[in-house]
Design a protein around this motif. Sequence first.
Motif, short mmCIF file in Angstrom:
data_model
loop_
_atom_site.label_atom_id
_atom_site.label_comp_id
_atom_site.label_asym_id
_atom_site.label_seq_id
_atom_site.Cartn_x
_atom_site.Cartn_y
_atom_site.Cartn_z
N ASP A 36 0.83 -1.20 0.00
CA ASP A 36 0.00 0.00 0.00
C ASP A 36 0.87 1.26 0.00
O ASP A 36 0.60 2.22 -0.72
CB ASP A 36 -0.94 -0.01 1.22
CG ASP A 36 -1.89 1.17 1.23
OD1 ASP A 36 -2.38 1.55 0.14
OD2 ASP A 36 -2.16 1.71 2.32
N ASP A 98 0.96 7.13 3.54
CA ASP A 98 0.69 5.90 4.30
C ASP A 98 1.36 5.92 5.69
O ASP A 98 1.55 4.89 6.31
CB ASP A 98 1.12 4.65 3.51
CG ASP A 98 0.41 3.39 3.99
OD1 ASP A 98 -0.79 3.47 4.30
OD2 ASP A 98 1.06 2.32 4.06
N HIS A 120 -4.20 6.76 6.08
CA HIS A 120 -5.50 6.22 6.52
C HIS A 120 -5.40 5.58 7.91
O HIS A 120 -6.28 4.80 8.28
CB HIS A 120 -6.00 5.19 5.50
CG HIS A 120 -5.18 3.94 5.43
ND1 HIS A 120 -5.73 2.67 5.56
CD2 HIS A 120 -3.86 3.73 5.27
CE1 HIS A 120 -4.78 1.76 5.46
NE2 HIS A 120 -3.64 2.36 5.28
N HIS A 121 -4.35 5.89 8.66
CA HIS A 121 -4.16 5.24 9.96
C HIS A 121 -4.72 6.06 11.14
O HIS A 121 -4.68 7.28 11.12
CB HIS A 121 -2.68 4.95 10.21
CG HIS A 121 -2.12 3.89 9.32
ND1 HIS A 121 -1.44 4.17 8.17
CD2 HIS A 121 -2.18 2.54 9.41
CE1 HIS A 121 -1.08 3.04 7.58
NE2 HIS A 121 -1.53 2.03 8.30
N THR A 143 -4.33 3.59 1.74
CA THR A 143 -3.97 4.89 1.19
C THR A 143 -4.09 4.85 -0.34
O THR A 143 -4.37 5.86 -0.98
CB THR A 143 -2.55 5.30 1.62
OG1 THR A 143 -2.49 5.26 3.05
CG2 THR A 143 -2.20 6.70 1.17
N ASP A 174 -3.73 -4.36 1.73
CA ASP A 174 -4.04 -3.77 3.04
C ASP A 174 -5.40 -4.23 3.58
O ASP A 174 -5.66 -4.09 4.77
CB ASP A 174 -4.03 -2.24 2.95
CG ASP A 174 -2.78 -1.65 3.61
OD1 ASP A 174 -1.74 -2.33 3.57
OD2 ASP A 174 -2.86 -0.54 4.15
MN LIG Z 1 -1.74 1.33 4.35
#
Ligand SMILES: [Mn+2]
Length: 371
Positions: A36, A98, A120-121, A143, A174
């Motif tokens: 990703d 990411d 996206h975390h 991401t 992912d």
């Molecule tokens: Mn990721």
Amino acid sequence: MAQNGTNNQARLEKLYEIIRGKRKILIVTHNHPDPDALAAAFALKYLLQTKWKVASIIAASGVVGRAENRAMIRHLKIDLRALSEINLNNFSVIALVDTQPGAGNNSLPRSVIPDIVIDHHVPIRARTRLAQYYDIRTDYGSTSTILAEYLRDAGITEVDRRVATALLYGVRSDTRDLGRGVSEKDINACMYFYDRVLFRLLSQIEHPEVPRDYLSMLERAISSARLYKDVVILDLGRVEHLEIIAEMADLIVRTEGVKWVLSAGEFVGDVYFSLRTKKRRGSADRIAQQMVAGLGTGGGHEMLAGGKVSAGGMPHHSPEELTEILAARFLKAVKRRDSRAENLLAYSRGAAAPGKPEAGETPVEEKKQGS
Ligand SMILES: [Mn+2]
């Protein structure tokens, strides 16, 4: 901030304001990048070049060890540079993908505030908000999904086939093939450029030849596994490459009767771990953050998370001690502190805990009716 895709146009305009007239952009992703991370960086580079004619280079620290990830770089010709060999002063714009500043899994110096952060975390880091541009969509599975939307909304239909292939692999990797922590957006993103994907190449990436010592590595990992009722802890000790920790967690969580896996290992003096759960709302990200409290960094998503704690911090702990602390905190968080440890292999050979059906057992009546 708004998290829907409908305002991607406004975002693209904002992005353009930051990079317009710039000579070269540095795209940094997390250490030991996964598919990703690689796909998102690759797609951002492509977007900058194709839409705005701005050149960029991709850099990260660490090594890419997993055979699939190495195959991805090789087959898709992703030019990944070592961050340690980059002079940051040569770049007027730095993008982080990411990962986020302060997440602990990238090697951008603390003094550097990136201009662009796309991730996206969970959690959204405080220092992310200092960036001129940030787009953090914690409800997205990857991401790559965000970058796929950017490309679509930038009006690039005939997207480069290697970029389309990378993005599909990034999303799938992912989300464990669109089955874990996945949103409708992730599934849609896979469709945008589906007819541009190089499927034979993708198959080669996903099923590469593995190194000769791979099987002995698997054996060592599995034989170390301890089962606490329905929770597995893997202590891999020193590992040759980092991705094996996550890879083993992914493998073992598939075991029947297992609900949680903590996989931990020592890599270049630090202890890294991966958490996996079958529970859709497992709060793995929250548990990872509890586990590293005062020791390191952690985060992720509901069903998968990870983190890192450093030996040599204060108070001083050896890697073995750190692994023990992580395991104890984990067992406490999943309420298995008082469960007796069994050997996972013994369980797998059929020595099931009393009262539990044998793995794979089918009632006799059903067998009779079956064909
Ligand atoms: Mn990721």
